[in-house]
Design a protein around this motif. Sequence first.
Motif, PDB file in Angstrom:
ATOM      1  N   GLN A 132      24.486 -56.135  75.256  1.00 14.33           N
ATOM      2  CA  GLN A 132      24.568 -54.907  75.926  1.00 14.33           C
ATOM      3  C   GLN A 132      25.942 -54.660  76.323  1.00 14.33           C
ATOM      4  N   GLN A 133      26.342 -55.422  77.180  1.00 15.81           N
ATOM      5  CA  GLN A 133      27.543 -55.555  77.627  1.00 15.81           C
ATOM      6  C   GLN A 133      29.041 -55.536  76.588  1.00 15.81           C
ATOM      7  N   ALA A 134      28.699 -56.354  75.689  1.00 14.87           N
ATOM      8  CA  ALA A 134      29.561 -56.501  74.748  1.00 14.87           C
ATOM      9  C   ALA A 134      29.772 -55.147  73.687  1.00 14.87           C
ATOM     10  N   THR A 135      28.392 -54.512  73.353  1.00 17.58           N
ATOM     11  CA  THR A 135      28.564 -53.385  72.690  1.00 17.58           C
ATOM     12  C   THR A 135      29.189 -52.140  73.609  1.00 17.58           C
ATOM     13  N   ALA A 136      28.884 -52.091  75.018  1.00 13.43           N
ATOM     14  CA  ALA A 136      29.388 -50.996  75.589  1.00 13.43           C
ATOM     15  C   ALA A 136      30.870 -51.163  76.037  1.00 13.43           C
ATOM     16  N   ALA A 137      31.291 -52.533  76.150  1.00 12.91           N
ATOM     17  CA  ALA A 137      32.753 -52.739  76.160  1.00 12.91           C
ATOM     18  C   ALA A 137      33.647 -52.361  74.871  1.00 12.91           C
TER      19      ALA A 137
END
Length: 465
Positions: free
Chosen positions: A183-188
């Motif tokens: 999720q963090q990678a997608t948001a970043a």
Amino acid sequence: MQTKVRGTLRGERGQRWSVRFGGVLIAAAVAVGIAPGTASAAPVNPSDGEIAQAQTAQDAAAAEVGAISAQLASAQSGVATAQQESAIALDSYQQKQEEYETARAAADTAAAAATQATADLGVAQVQLSDFARTSYMEGSTFSGAASLLDASSPGELIERAALLEAAGADHSDVLDEVTVLQQQATAADAAAQTALADADALQAEAADSLAAAQAAETSARAQAAALAQQQVTLDAQLQAAQQVLLGLEGAREAAEAYAQQQAADAAAEAAAQTQAQQQAAAAAAAANRPSTPAASAPSSSRPTTAAPAPAPAPSRPVTPAPAPVAGPANASASTTAINAAMRYLGTPYSWGGGGSRGPGYGISPDTGVYGFDCSGLTQYAYAQAGISIPRNSQSQYNALPKVSRANLQPGDLVFWGTNGSASRIYHVAIYIGNNKVVQAPQSGDVVKVSSIWNYDYAGAARPSA
């Protein structure tokens, strides 16, 4: 467009007037001219018509200069307005450029975060795969672990793991970590793409602002140059007309003086001839008169010689008469800023040139001019005092604490805006005391000290507060 039409009509009228005026000058010059080899001949006396024609030309030139003077004053106002608009447009470009650079930095930061998040996700995926393999090989109760080994992508891996109902805190923790990192990678990555799009949009806006600013500056300079040339041309025409008229009047005076001298010489010659004739007649009469004894010795008479006139007293030279609302300023920072600006007195004004690091080459049309524009000079001056202020004058005014004109202190920045508007700032200078400022004024000028002026005064601010 209306200004251009008026200028064209004035130019055509000026050309027609110049043709007529040139014809008068040629005719007058021919009338005044003396043919070679006749320097001793009697001067030519211009006719009344020739003098009247020259007087008309001189009057026409004077009237044209007078009429154009009002137009030039109006045109000069237009030039000043164009220069203000150019400065405001340059400010807009510089502000957009700063916003773009900030957005670009944010995009780079977001891209770095996305890269790191992707790397962290990769590590977690390896850990998850290792966990699944170990569980399978050791025959753990994690019966669905084998299904994770042949997942074709991280997304499929997580989907499969989420469907498993195996118990145990170990594999649950690993799956949770992978999910969060995904999720963090997608948001970043999304944040990086958004920041990059914002930066690209601001860069396009900056380019548009720059094009508008360059067009305004080019127009202002063209108007100023045309205005100066028109004034020079009219002044030259008036001077030429005056010279022709003076020449004709001088020729008439010379001719009249010559005629008067000729008449005086003729009168003197006639008087001498008359006197000679009278003397000859008297001598003839005396010779024919009979002689008589003298009664008495004639008294000797001597001609009376008139006493010489006294010499004029030597003239004495005439001696000419003798010719007839912020906190207190940081004095140290203000002095440093003023001294930094004063070191560059005489440096050329460069449109868009200079900044916190010192003078620099400007933006077209001043790419070849090394110097400062107004806000570049003020930003540099305060950078030397360790105070960072924005690059353009409008942002400097907006960002800094305000000070009333009655409370101006050396080092304060003073601003001018269209009709005194603080929302349309077009110029900034550094107050140095005694009602004077140091400034980079405009194209064609240099960094210099000037008296402060009231026109368009918009306010003041104190960077050192």
